[in-house]
Design an enzyme around this catalytic site. Structure first.
Site, short mmCIF file in Angstrom:
data_model
loop_
_atom_site.label_atom_id
_atom_site.label_comp_id
_atom_site.label_asym_id
_atom_site.label_seq_id
_atom_site.Cartn_x
_atom_site.Cartn_y
_atom_site.Cartn_z
N THR A 341 8.92 4.93 1.14
CA THR A 341 7.92 4.05 1.67
C THR A 341 8.59 2.92 2.19
OG1 THR A 341 6.58 4.51 -0.25
CG2 THR A 341 5.96 2.55 1.00
N GLN A 371 2.15 7.77 1.82
CA GLN A 371 2.86 6.26 2.41
C GLN A 371 3.41 6.58 3.79
OE1 GLN A 371 3.25 8.01 -0.60
NE2 GLN A 371 3.30 6.62 -2.40
N GLN A 393 -2.42 5.05 4.55
CA GLN A 393 -1.90 4.40 3.41
C GLN A 393 -0.68 3.70 3.80
OE1 GLN A 393 -1.44 7.35 0.29
NE2 GLN A 393 -0.30 5.91 -1.14
N ASP A 394 -0.81 2.41 3.12
CA ASP A 394 0.18 1.39 2.99
C ASP A 394 0.38 1.12 4.60
OD1 ASP A 394 0.52 2.11 0.33
OD2 ASP A 394 2.48 2.89 0.26
N ASP A 415 -4.41 1.11 -0.34
CA ASP A 415 -3.24 -0.03 -0.40
C ASP A 415 -2.95 -0.40 0.95
OD1 ASP A 415 -3.88 0.67 -3.08
OD2 ASP A 415 -2.03 1.83 -3.36
N ARG A 483 -6.37 -3.61 -6.18
CA ARG A 483 -6.02 -3.16 -7.43
C ARG A 483 -4.70 -3.59 -7.77
NH1 ARG A 483 -4.55 3.30 -7.14
NH2 ARG A 483 -3.46 3.38 -5.12
N TRP A 485 -0.91 -3.30 -8.18
CA TRP A 485 0.15 -2.52 -8.24
C TRP A 485 1.09 -2.75 -9.43
CZ3 TRP A 485 4.36 -3.23 -3.98
CH2 TRP A 485 5.26 -2.30 -3.89
#
Length: 578
Positions: A341, A371, A393-394, A415, A483, A485
């Site tokens: 990531t 990611q 994502q990310d 996220d 949320r 992490w």
């Protein structure tokens, strides 16, 4: 029995000899006793003197360590130093000694990573993850050395509040780096490497944590005493969008440069050959190291297909595009294809003072590649104005240090704003987009590891909604504000418009567990729109609706990221307060 005369003489002679020997032995014993007496006397004096020094220094160490999360580690590490008794006379001495010990621990970890990197049979992702560890360890060493310099100057070189903020930011970033290294090895496939690194990285993290707790205690106490003595409390917060006040140290030339409609470029990137460079990476490489002056890289209209890294030695660089829809940097590194990531970012900005204006940064790997970061920011005093950060994502990795985004568009799925910096988003459009079937969207996943870190995500006066591809099918893809992490995840959303794309409960658990629900810090304040209704919000201990403005003041730009000390230099618009 009768003795002969000769025997008697011999016996008398022997007795005389024995007597002399006895006297000699007695003298020797007296000498030994005297020596022992002197040694004992000196030893007693030494012990007495030690009992004067050590309890005093140990008391300071014990008191300083008592407020940390790992007090026994703190105490044992410092008292194990050979010269601890002579080096400790104040709390600041304890902090300095603790940081020096931590530096040695991080150096040891660096050599461990280098050794592991030489192993045969490593996968591409393992090699990349180990490279990430070398980078984060190197950054940590810089941060700890800067902390020592700042600590020795404290509190004389800067204002008390600024000095405190700088110290806490440096150690907060150092903590984050240790966890980032281990985050690269969370698969079962690289369990062996993670186990080889685990103890050393966790030890360094805990040592950093102890230093942070002591720094916070020292600076908070000093600030409280100052406010008590002077009667001066929090500065009056004012709107500063129109009347920008320039720091005295900025020259008139710099002021004109930043206020000008068209900034004069130090380097021009153009695909048609009209500039100095054809790629952004080449222009970054040509920029001076550790520059005190802003180095402006103008990126002309075009799509630049490359991964760009602005390393820690490239400071005060500005990316100036010709428009967020016409100047685009794009790439597609991702987890599924073997990247970590951390390493997947299309643009990674680490050098202090990085800013960008009128540019789009994207990762086109897509939702199936998991990611895939568009922008990773670890630069302190980083700012982005009228930029688009686009991925799935990310999308945006706000990794560490202090950051600011204004009038930007951030779009993604799972996220899509994550990391552990202290970051404020003002007047931004933050939009969830359509994910893969069965996925849920999470706007944020904040990564605060330690309750003393001055980190978190603040979204202020912005708009949280859905992209055009998600809007018609938003009922099929639940979307949440965030949320946890990490254990002390912290996110504040205030004075923003929230559309009905956000589920009424607002927040979601991490991997269907209760992790972080009691220790996280989620707050909402004066938001509007159909998604801002808090009547059905989660009932976690870590969630609260704020109604008192004084509770939210610590999360305004001036308090949270020390905006008044650096944002003026960007020339970007911003608000200091509510």
């Amino acid at each position: 029995m009768r003795l002969r005369t000769s025997d008697l003489g011999n016996n008398i002679s022997m007795c005389k000899k024995n007597k002399k020997l006895l006297l000699a032995l007695l003298a020797a014993l007296l000498l030994v006793a005297a020596i022992i007496g002197i040694v004992v006397h000196n030893s007693v004096n030494s012990i007495h003197n030690s009992n004067v020094d050590f309890p005093q220094s140990h008391a300071i160490i014990r008191s300083s360590c008592s407020i940390t999360l790992y007090p026994e580690l703190c105490f044992s590490a410092i008292t194990s130093e050979p010269d601890a008794a002579t080096r400790v006379s104040s709390q600041r001495d304890v902090i300095e000694l603790s940081i020096n010990i931590t530096i040695r621990a991080v150096q040891h970890n660096y050599f461990t990573v280098e050794k592991l990197s030489a192993k045969k049979g490593l996968s591409d992702r393992e090699k990349t993850a180990l490279h990430d560890c070398l980078e984060t360890s190197d950054e940590t060493l810089d941060e700890l050395q800067k902390t020592l310099i700042d600590l020795r100057e404290y509190p004389n070189k800067k204002s008390l509040i600024q000095h405190a903020n700088d110290l806490k930011t440096l150690i907060s970033a150092a903590i984050t780096n240790q966890v980032t290294c281990l985050d690269g090895f969370y698969d079962d496939d690289n369990k062996e490497i993670r186990e080889a690194l685990q103890d050393g990285q966790v030890h360094a993290e805990h040592m950093c944590s102890n230093a942070l707790a002591m720094i916070r205690n020292m600076t908070d106490t000093d600030i409280a005493n100052y406010e008590k003595e002077t009667g001066i409390t929090n500065r009056k917060l004012v709107e500063d969008k129109q009347g920008i006040e320039w720091p005295e140290w900025m020259s008139a030339g710099d002021r004109r440069l930043l206020q000008a409609e068209t900034l004069e470029a130090d380097a021009v990137v153009a695909q048609d050959g009209s500039g100095n460079f054809s790629t952004v990476s080449e222009a970054v490489e040509a920029a001076p190291k550790k520059s005190e002056k802003r180095f402006i890289i103008k990126i002309k209209a075009g799509v630049y297909r490359e991964n760009v890294e602005v390393g820690k030695k490239k400071t005060n660089i500005m990316f100036l595009g010709e428009g967020r829809n016409v100047t685009i940097i794009t790439a597609h590194r991702n987890f599924v294809d073997g990247s970590t990531t951390f390493h997947s970012a299309t643009v990674a900005a680490v050098g202090e003072g990085f800013i960008a204006k009128d540019i789009a940064i994207q990762n086109t790997a897509g939702p199936s590649k998991h990611q895939a970061v568009a922008l990773r920011v670890g630069a302190d005093f980083a700012a982005f104005y009228r930029c688009d950060i686009l991925a799935y994502q990310d999308t945006l990795y706000v990794h560490s240090n202090r950051q600011f985004f204004v009038e930007c568009l951030i779009a993604g799925t799972v996220d899509f704003i994550f990391g552990n910096s202290a970051v404020v988003f003002q007047d931004c459009d933050i939009h969830a987009r359509r994910p893969n079937e069965g996925q849920k969207n999470m706007v944020t996943a904040q990564g605060r590891i330690d309750p003393n870190q001055n980190t978190g995500i603040v979204i202020q006066k912005s708009r949280i909604g859905a992209t055009e591809d998600l809007e018609p099918v938003k009922g099929s893809f639940p979307t949440y504000l965030g949320r946890p992490w990490k254990q002390y995840s912290r996110t504040v959303i205030m004075q923003s418009t929230i559309s009905d794309v956000i589920d009424p409960v607002g927040w979601h658990v991490w991997n269907e567990s209760s992790f972080g629900l009691n220790t996280s810090f989620y707050r909402e304040y004066e938001n509007s729109g159909p998604g801002a209704d808090t009547s059905a919000r989660v009932n976690w201990k870590g969630f609260k609706v704020i109604t008192d403005a004084t509770e939210v003041l610590p999360f305004t730009t001036d308090h949270f990221i020390a905006a008044s000390t650096w944002l003026n230099t960007t020339g970007f618009p911003f608000s200091l307060g509510l």
